[in-house]
Design an enzyme around this catalytic site. Structure first.
Site, PDB file in Angstrom:
ATOM      1  N   GLU A  26      27.716  37.231  57.398  1.00  0.00           N
ATOM      2  CA  GLU A  26      26.355  37.558  57.811  1.00  0.00           C
ATOM      3  C   GLU A  26      25.347  36.674  57.078  1.00  0.00           C
ATOM      4  O   GLU A  26      25.398  36.548  55.861  1.00  0.00           O
ATOM      5  CB  GLU A  26      26.046  39.025  57.509  1.00  0.00           C
ATOM      6  CG  GLU A  26      26.967  40.003  58.215  1.00  0.00           C
ATOM      7  CD  GLU A  26      26.841  41.415  57.666  1.00  0.00           C
ATOM      8  OE1 GLU A  26      25.806  41.706  57.032  1.00  0.00           O
ATOM      9  OE2 GLU A  26      27.774  42.205  57.845  1.00  0.00           O
ATOM     10  N   SER A  58      28.872  42.946  61.399  1.00  0.00           N
ATOM     11  CA  SER A  58      30.083  43.705  61.703  1.00  0.00           C
ATOM     12  C   SER A  58      31.209  43.210  60.809  1.00  0.00           C
ATOM     13  O   SER A  58      31.799  42.146  61.056  1.00  0.00           O
ATOM     14  CB  SER A  58      30.482  43.549  63.179  1.00  0.00           C
ATOM     15  OG  SER A  58      31.744  44.137  63.414  1.00  0.00           O
ATOM     16  N   GLU A  59      31.480  43.958  59.754  1.00  0.00           N
ATOM     17  CA  GLU A  59      32.549  43.576  58.845  1.00  0.00           C
ATOM     18  C   GLU A  59      33.898  43.540  59.549  1.00  0.00           C
ATOM     19  O   GLU A  59      34.763  42.708  59.222  1.00  0.00           O
ATOM     20  CB  GLU A  59      32.605  44.537  57.651  1.00  0.00           C
ATOM     21  CG  GLU A  59      31.476  44.362  56.649  1.00  0.00           C
ATOM     22  CD  GLU A  59      30.149  44.900  57.155  1.00  0.00           C
ATOM     23  OE1 GLU A  59      29.108  44.450  56.644  1.00  0.00           O
ATOM     24  OE2 GLU A  59      30.162  45.763  58.062  1.00  0.00           O
ATOM     25  N   ASP A  84      31.297  47.267  48.686  1.00  0.00           N
ATOM     26  CA  ASP A  84      31.348  48.596  49.285  1.00  0.00           C
ATOM     27  C   ASP A  84      31.716  48.530  50.767  1.00  0.00           C
ATOM     28  O   ASP A  84      32.351  49.440  51.302  1.00  0.00           O
ATOM     29  CB  ASP A  84      29.997  49.294  49.149  1.00  0.00           C
ATOM     30  CG  ASP A  84      29.422  49.185  47.748  1.00  0.00           C
ATOM     31  OD1 ASP A  84      29.301  50.209  47.071  1.00  0.00           O
ATOM     32  OD2 ASP A  84      29.084  48.058  47.327  1.00  0.00           O
ATOM     33  N   HIS A 128      25.903  50.157  47.467  1.00  0.00           N
ATOM     34  CA  HIS A 128      25.834  48.696  47.429  1.00  0.00           C
ATOM     35  C   HIS A 128      26.147  48.133  46.042  1.00  0.00           C
ATOM     36  O   HIS A 128      25.815  46.983  45.760  1.00  0.00           O
ATOM     37  CB  HIS A 128      24.430  48.223  47.836  1.00  0.00           C
ATOM     38  CG  HIS A 128      24.000  48.649  49.201  1.00  0.00           C
ATOM     39  ND1 HIS A 128      23.572  49.931  49.474  1.00  0.00           N
ATOM     40  CD2 HIS A 128      23.933  47.972  50.378  1.00  0.00           C
ATOM     41  CE1 HIS A 128      23.255  50.018  50.757  1.00  0.00           C
ATOM     42  NE2 HIS A 128      23.476  48.846  51.323  1.00  0.00           N
TER      43      HIS A 128
END
Length: 329
Positions: A26, A58-59, A84, A128
């Site tokens: 990203e 979108s991981e 995370d 995070h």
């Protein structure tokens, strides 16, 4: 170089050296900011947007595409912005990337590198800021590295990119913007599985990784003022673990303190303590001490966040406990 510059240098060198290397993540392209921590700044302009690819948020998409590229013969470096967020794509990482080589009888290599920022100190809040390296070390098939300084960050990331297996590089956020330190120019590799003795000593071994190594060194210097010589071991790589370096040191000092930022309960320090107790029980003059984060989600408030992270005073107290118990025995 600073930490983020050293990591960027490693990526630049790998992209220049091997056309099969590509980056996914990203906001990593210059048109979308050059990376939230500036690690990839300038790389898409130099190497092209086809090799430094900004992805949707979108991981699962990032990890899935990277695994597919690795199977197809590429050397992808997938940036998961914060550690995370590995929870979102853990199925792909654990059940596919980590297991494909084994399940295929060694026929399918997965030369995948996953980079992720981690750790408290930036007031990013509970979702995070975590250090979740213990999750990863529990998955056979994954390699895990945690650099403590810019030179090692460059060398370990380079080694990860050119390793045949999936490697997760855990980059603690506060190290991105620390003071500049000497970093080798050009191609630089720190072999996976080799710990570093940062400070030699004879009385107690302080074992850590990541930014807590610097706290361990500071404590060792404080103890030296009292004529107590603490040896400091920087693991650098958690999997594969340099067991020989750990055991050789503790066999000499006969006392050990294990330090990490992650929550103390079931942290990687528990594995280290168990290893030392199992292999050196008859040599130890005191039980291994563990120092870790508080058993709580990481607070946002600065004062509470500071209280969560193990302090130098905590490390010093643990060292004193093991030295006192040894003396009493």
């Amino acid at each position: 170089m600073t930490g983020f510059q050293a990591l960027g240098s490693a990526l630049d060198d790998a992209l220049s050296r091997d056309p099969s290397v590509l980056l996914l993540g990203e906001d990593i392209a210059d048109a979308t900011g050059g990376g939230v921590f500036m690690v990839t700044n300038g790389l898409s302009t130099k190497h092209g947007a086809d090799r430094v690819r900004a992805t949707p948020i979108s991981e699962q998409a990032i990890m899935g595409a990277a695994i597919g590229a690795a199977i197809a013969g590429m050397r992808p470096v997938a940036e998961i912005m914060l550690m995370d967020f590995l929870a979102v794509c853990m199925d792909q990482l654990s059940n596919h990337a980590a297991k494909l080589c084994y399940m295929s009888g060694g026929q399918t290599a997965v030369p995948l590198t996953v980079r992720c920022a981690a750790g408290a100190g930036m007031q990013f809040g509970a979702q995070h800021s975590e250090m979740l390296e213990a999750w990863l070390t529990h998955i056979p098939g994954l390699k895990v590295v945690v650099p403590s300084n810019p030179a090692d960050a460059k060398g370990l990331l380079t080694a990860a990119i050119f390793d045949p297996d999936p490697v997760v590089v855990v980059e603690q956020s506060l190290l991105y913007f620390g003071p500049p330190q000497p970093v080798p120019v050009g191609h630089h590799i720190v072999p996976l599985g080799e710990a570093a003795t940062v400070r030699p000593g004879r009385d107690v071994t302080l074992i850590s990784y990541g930014r807590q190594v610097h706290d361990a060194v500071a404590v060792a210097e404080q103890l030296a003022e009292e004529s107590i010589e603490a040896e400091v071991i920087d693991l650098r790589t958690l999997v594969p673990l340099d067991e020989d370096a750990v055991l050789e040191s503790v066999a000499r000092t006969r006392r050990a303190v294990v330090i990490h930022e992650a929550v103390r309960r079931n942290g990687f320090g528990a594995e280290l303590a168990s290893l030392i107790h199992e292999r050196l029980f008859d040599d130890l003059v005191a039980p291994v001490e563990r120092v870790g984060g508080a058993e709580t989600p990481i607070p946002f408030a600065k004062e509470l966040e500071d209280a969560f992270v193990p302090s130098r005073d905590d490390i010093l107290a643990a060292a004193r406990r093991t030295l006192a118990r040894a003396t009493a025995s």
